[in-house]
Motif scaffolding. Structure first.
Motif, PDB file in Angstrom:
ATOM      1  N   THR A   1       0.669  -1.204  -0.199  1.00 27.17           N
ATOM      2  CA  THR A   1      -0.009  -0.040   0.034  1.00 27.17           C
ATOM      3  C   THR A   1       0.763   1.160   0.208  1.00 27.17           C
ATOM      4  N   VAL A   2       2.104   1.087   0.377  1.00 32.47           N
ATOM      5  CA  VAL A   2       2.757   2.289   0.409  1.00 32.47           C
ATOM      6  C   VAL A   2       4.139   2.396  -0.579  1.00 32.47           C
ATOM      7  N   VAL A   3       5.151   1.540  -0.406  1.00 36.52           N
ATOM      8  CA  VAL A   3       6.401   1.233  -1.271  1.00 36.52           C
ATOM      9  C   VAL A   3       5.779   1.032  -2.708  1.00 36.52           C
ATOM     10  N   ARG A   4       4.846  -0.026  -3.098  1.00 36.45           N
ATOM     11  CA  ARG A   4       4.768  -0.267  -4.401  1.00 36.45           C
ATOM     12  C   ARG A   4       3.937   0.769  -5.128  1.00 36.45           C
ATOM     13  N   PRO A   5       3.018   1.548  -4.454  1.00 32.52           N
ATOM     14  CA  PRO A   5       2.410   2.808  -5.299  1.00 32.52           C
ATOM     15  C   PRO A   5       3.458   3.730  -5.601  1.00 32.52           C
TER      16      PRO A   5
ATOM     17  N   GLU B   1       5.534   2.625  -8.416  1.00 29.66           N
ATOM     18  CA  GLU B   1       4.640   2.749  -9.660  1.00 29.66           C
ATOM     19  C   GLU B   1       4.311   4.038 -10.277  1.00 29.66           C
ATOM     20  N   SER B   2       4.400   4.985  -9.226  1.00 34.41           N
ATOM     21  CA  SER B   2       4.011   6.430  -9.423  1.00 34.41           C
ATOM     22  C   SER B   2       5.110   7.182 -10.327  1.00 34.41           C
ATOM     23  N   GLY B   3       6.393   6.732 -10.412  1.00 33.05           N
ATOM     24  CA  GLY B   3       7.535   7.448 -10.974  1.00 33.05           C
ATOM     25  C   GLY B   3       8.646   7.721  -9.921  1.00 33.05           C
ATOM     26  N   ARG B   4       8.590   7.348  -8.653  1.00 33.29           N
ATOM     27  CA  ARG B   4       9.329   7.694  -7.689  1.00 33.29           C
ATOM     28  C   ARG B   4       9.989   9.189  -7.664  1.00 33.29           C
ATOM     29  N   SER B   5       8.920  10.074  -7.352  1.00 35.93           N
ATOM     30  CA  SER B   5       9.078  11.455  -7.416  1.00 35.93           C
ATOM     31  C   SER B   5      10.004  12.003  -6.316  1.00 35.93           C
ATOM     32  N   PRO B   6      10.871  12.902  -6.274  1.00 37.32           N
ATOM     33  CA  PRO B   6      11.577  13.390  -5.035  1.00 37.32           C
ATOM     34  C   PRO B   6      10.698  13.782  -4.165  1.00 37.32           C
ATOM     35  N   GLU B   7       9.620  14.203  -4.056  1.00 39.83           N
ATOM     36  CA  GLU B   7       8.740  14.618  -3.190  1.00 39.83           C
ATOM     37  C   GLU B   7       8.000  13.351  -2.502  1.00 39.83           C
ATOM     38  N   GLU B   8       7.735  12.481  -2.963  1.00 34.14           N
ATOM     39  CA  GLU B   8       7.157  11.159  -2.677  1.00 34.14           C
ATOM     40  C   GLU B   8       8.192  10.356  -1.591  1.00 34.14           C
ATOM     41  N   ARG B   9       9.459  10.549  -2.520  1.00 35.51           N
ATOM     42  CA  ARG B   9      10.550   9.930  -1.674  1.00 35.51           C
ATOM     43  C   ARG B   9      10.836  10.241  -0.198  1.00 35.51           C
ATOM     44  N   ASP B  10      11.046  11.684  -0.338  1.00 34.66           N
ATOM     45  CA  ASP B  10      11.241  12.295   1.001  1.00 34.66           C
ATOM     46  C   ASP B  10      10.051  12.175   2.120  1.00 34.66           C
ATOM     47  N   ARG B  11       8.633  11.937   1.570  1.00 28.11           N
ATOM     48  CA  ARG B  11       7.655  11.525   2.304  1.00 28.11           C
ATOM     49  C   ARG B  11       7.682  10.398   2.851  1.00 28.11           C
ATOM     50  N   LEU B  12       8.096   9.546   1.811  1.00 29.47           N
ATOM     51  CA  LEU B  12       8.373   8.083   2.516  1.00 29.47           C
ATOM     52  C   LEU B  12       9.353   7.859   3.340  1.00 29.47           C
TER      53      LEU B  12
END
Length: 234
Positions: free
Chosen positions: A182-186, A189-200
């Motif tokens: 529910t977290v890592v796979r999306p 699949e969403s393109g690994r944006s820097p913003e999402e990476r920092d949030r993760l």
């Protein structure tokens, strides 16, 4: 960052021989060449740090190679740092070898031979020498010493420990799978944006203590419920 193999090894806390060994196994991308000198960068350092993190989890070299094959050799250092962030909060403690005096100090009480045998049966300690004990789970030493000192049959303690180990192992595996699905796979699949990476990365750092607090509270509630149910049936 341009590092020679000696500088890379020093920064990563390994030997040059280890760096060359990992490179030969395909765990590191080839260096950039400047003349005849191989130069390494932040991506090489991040990958070495990830390898060490995987080793701290007790993975074999074959398992580490299998894991790293899923990560492209040209993956940036930021993605490798995220991999470490997802692993390190859950990394287990390292065992410690203590003499009997230090063992008593850390446990907060004197541990006689009988108590040590009970702790060994619970998997908390191991005997490695006549006066040296390996503490397999340092964080559990104090509470385990109190449990072992209770006037309770050893079979009861062992059965209780095995029940906790069995259910917590299954729970950890299920929660890890939920997080991956529910977290890592999306994120991947969403393109690994820097913003999402920092949030993760921020999420990974906060997850463990919150999950532990939640687990303790839920277990307390479950114990109370089990006692009430048992009392109603009596």
């Amino acid at each position: 960052m341009d590092l020679t193999v000696d500088e890379l090894a020093a920064r990563a806390g390994v030997t040059v021989r280890t760096v060359r060994f990992y490179a030969g196994r395909g765990l590191l991308p080839p260096p950039r060449l400047r003349g005849r000198t191989g130069l390494y960068g932040t991506d090489h350092l991040a990958r070495l740090e990830l390898v060490r993190e995987l080793q701290s989890l007790g993975l074999t070299l074959a398992a580490i190679e299998k894991h790293l094959r899923k990560i492209p050799l040209d993956a940036p250092a930021e993605d490798l740092a995220l991999q470490r962030a997802l692993l390190s909060p859950w990394a287990p403690e390292h065992p410690e070898d203590l003499d009997r005096h230090e063992l008593d100090r850390r446990a907060g009480r004197h541990l006689d031979d009988d108590t040590l045998q009970r702790l060994a049966a619970l998997g908390v300690v191991e005997h490695v020498a006549p006066e040296t004990v390996r503490v397999v789970m340092p964080a559990l030493l104090g509470i385990s010493a109190e449990l072992a000192a209770l006037p309770m049959p050893l079979d009861t303690l062992v059965a209780s420990h095995e029940a906790v180990e069995r259910h917590t192992t299954a729970l950890a595996a299920e929660l890890q799978q939920v997080f991956q699905d529910t977290v890592v796979r999306p994120y991947r699949e969403s393109g690994r944006s820097p913003e999402e990476r920092d949030r993760l990365m921020e999420l990974a750092g906060k997850l463990k203590p919150l999950m532990i607090q939640s687990l303790v509270s839920s277990f307390q509630h479950a114990v109370d419920k089990a006692i009430r149910t048992s009392t109603d049936r009596a």
